[in-house]
Design an enzyme around this catalytic site. Sequence first.
Site, short mmCIF file in Angstrom:
data_model
loop_
_atom_site.label_atom_id
_atom_site.label_comp_id
_atom_site.label_asym_id
_atom_site.label_seq_id
_atom_site.Cartn_x
_atom_site.Cartn_y
_atom_site.Cartn_z
N ALA A 14 -12.09 44.88 -58.43
CA ALA A 14 -12.65 45.80 -57.42
C ALA A 14 -13.23 47.07 -58.04
O ALA A 14 -13.61 47.98 -57.32
CB ALA A 14 -11.57 46.16 -56.40
N VAL A 71 -6.64 38.60 -64.53
CA VAL A 71 -6.17 37.56 -63.62
C VAL A 71 -6.02 36.20 -64.30
O VAL A 71 -5.37 35.30 -63.77
CB VAL A 71 -7.06 37.42 -62.35
CG1 VAL A 71 -7.05 38.68 -61.52
CG2 VAL A 71 -8.48 36.99 -62.72
N ASN A 97 -11.46 37.94 -55.87
CA ASN A 97 -12.88 38.24 -56.11
C ASN A 97 -13.25 38.22 -57.60
O ASN A 97 -14.37 37.86 -57.95
CB ASN A 97 -13.22 39.61 -55.51
CG ASN A 97 -14.54 40.14 -56.02
OD1 ASN A 97 -15.61 39.71 -55.61
ND2 ASN A 97 -14.46 41.09 -56.96
N TYR A 173 -19.27 27.61 -64.62
CA TYR A 173 -19.25 28.54 -63.47
C TYR A 173 -19.41 27.76 -62.16
O TYR A 173 -18.65 27.96 -61.21
CB TYR A 173 -20.37 29.57 -63.63
CG TYR A 173 -20.42 30.63 -62.56
CD1 TYR A 173 -19.61 31.76 -62.63
CD2 TYR A 173 -21.30 30.52 -61.49
CE1 TYR A 173 -19.66 32.75 -61.65
CE2 TYR A 173 -21.37 31.50 -60.51
CZ TYR A 173 -20.55 32.61 -60.59
OH TYR A 173 -20.61 33.59 -59.60
P1 NAP Z 1 -19.40 42.13 -61.65
O1 NAP Z 1 -20.34 43.16 -61.12
O2 NAP Z 1 -19.61 41.61 -63.02
O3 NAP Z 1 -17.90 42.66 -61.49
C1 NAP Z 1 -16.86 41.85 -61.90
C2 NAP Z 1 -15.53 42.45 -61.50
O4 NAP Z 1 -14.50 41.54 -61.89
C3 NAP Z 1 -15.25 43.77 -62.20
O5 NAP Z 1 -14.50 44.58 -61.33
C4 NAP Z 1 -14.40 43.33 -63.40
O6 NAP Z 1 -13.52 44.34 -63.88
C5 NAP Z 1 -13.60 42.21 -62.77
N1 NAP Z 1 -13.07 41.26 -63.74
C6 NAP Z 1 -13.75 40.53 -64.66
N2 NAP Z 1 -12.90 39.78 -65.36
C7 NAP Z 1 -11.66 40.03 -64.89
C8 NAP Z 1 -10.36 39.59 -65.21
N3 NAP Z 1 -10.16 38.70 -66.21
N4 NAP Z 1 -9.31 40.06 -64.51
C9 NAP Z 1 -9.50 40.97 -63.54
N5 NAP Z 1 -10.70 41.44 -63.17
C10 NAP Z 1 -11.77 40.98 -63.85
O7 NAP Z 1 -19.44 40.82 -60.71
P2 NAP Z 1 -19.82 40.67 -59.16
O8 NAP Z 1 -21.24 40.29 -59.09
O9 NAP Z 1 -19.32 41.82 -58.38
O10 NAP Z 1 -18.99 39.35 -58.82
C11 NAP Z 1 -17.73 39.39 -58.17
C12 NAP Z 1 -17.37 37.99 -57.73
O11 NAP Z 1 -18.38 37.49 -56.87
C13 NAP Z 1 -17.26 36.99 -58.88
O12 NAP Z 1 -16.24 36.06 -58.62
C14 NAP Z 1 -18.62 36.29 -58.84
O13 NAP Z 1 -18.55 35.02 -59.41
C15 NAP Z 1 -18.86 36.26 -57.37
N6 NAP Z 1 -20.27 36.12 -56.98
C16 NAP Z 1 -21.22 36.99 -57.42
C17 NAP Z 1 -22.53 36.83 -57.00
C18 NAP Z 1 -23.63 37.76 -57.40
O14 NAP Z 1 -24.81 37.44 -57.15
N7 NAP Z 1 -23.34 38.92 -57.98
C19 NAP Z 1 -22.86 35.77 -56.16
C20 NAP Z 1 -21.88 34.91 -55.75
C21 NAP Z 1 -20.59 35.09 -56.15
P3 NAP Z 1 -13.99 45.43 -64.99
O15 NAP Z 1 -14.90 46.39 -64.29
O16 NAP Z 1 -12.74 46.08 -65.44
O17 NAP Z 1 -14.71 44.67 -66.05
#
Ligand code: NAP
Length: 269
Positions: A14, A71, A97, A173
């Site tokens: 988050a 996680v 998430n 993925y």
């Molecule tokens: P993001 O901007 O890269 O942010 C990722 C978040 O996950 C950050 O808060 C990060 O923490 C955290 N994280 C990464 N690895 C982790 C771990 N091992 N343990 C705990 N936290 C972890 O990604 P996002 O686009 O917001 O995506 C969030 C979710 O939505 C993901 O599951 C992604 O697959 C899904 N999603 C994204 C999209 C899209 O278009 N963006 C579309 C569909 C689904 P840090 O800040 O500390 O690194």
Amino acid sequence: MAMADNPAVIITGASRGIGRGIALELARSGFDLIINYAGHEQAARQTAQDCVKAGAADGRVVRAEIVQADVGKGSDRERLIDAARQTFGRLNLLINNAGITSINRRDVLEAREDEFDALMAINLKGPYFLSQLAANWFLEQKSDAHSDPRFHPRIVNISSISGYAVSTNRGDYCMAKAALGMMTKVYAARLAEHGITVHEICPGVIDSDMTAPVKEKYDQLFADGFTPIRRWGQPEDVGRAVVGIAQGYLPYSTGETIHVDGGFHVRRL
Ligand code: NAP
């Protein structure tokens, strides 16, 4: 849970992006929050501060605490749940998430086993076993003699259009996201008799750090009408869908997939 307490939520990942958007919307609707992050502590702090402000702007007094935990690691998942126990002593909602994109985005013919394992640990094993910990805690809270009969805990899993739309350079993925859909149904079926619902939110292309490297590609695709709603999704679009579930607006639905994708999933001729 005493009547005066805010409901409490754990949101994994988050600190940034979609998780941050979900946190802000839940703060506005009066949730106390555990803001989980992996490495970006300052971003997590900022999200927590912004949540308290967002809640206050809507007349809510909410708490937001940050907890570092990977996680993908069992001991970290337990520490995350323990932190919520120590901080709030209750849990109403888990949002799975946190996720990463395919490491190095290799063609499926070049994919590497170590990268596959690392992604699966975070994107699939993490939510599966974190849900187990949360679900057992939900049942423990429900068995409490003072439990409010209106206590309906929930789990929301953030999957992706990649769960059904192929990218040949992100096979791991895509498979992890497809599996989250089944995980949602497994937990939904297991927990329904206890008044616990489980939903999958399937976001489309959302503006975040994850999609920043492919911004130009999608700017063009949106302009060309790749989705019926011709714009990028925003983290708050996902956040609002979560609030609908969290507020109990889908009481007779579980194991359900909610598309937050500008209509991407609609087949067109
Ligand atoms: P993001 O901007 O890269 O942010 C990722 C978040 O996950 C950050 O808060 C990060 O923490 C955290 N994280 C990464 N690895 C982790 C771990 N091992 N343990 C705990 N936290 C972890 O990604 P996002 O686009 O917001 O995506 C969030 C979710 O939505 C993901 O599951 C992604 O697959 C899904 N999603 C994204 C999209 C899209 O278009 N963006 C579309 C569909 C689904 P840090 O800040 O500390 O690194």
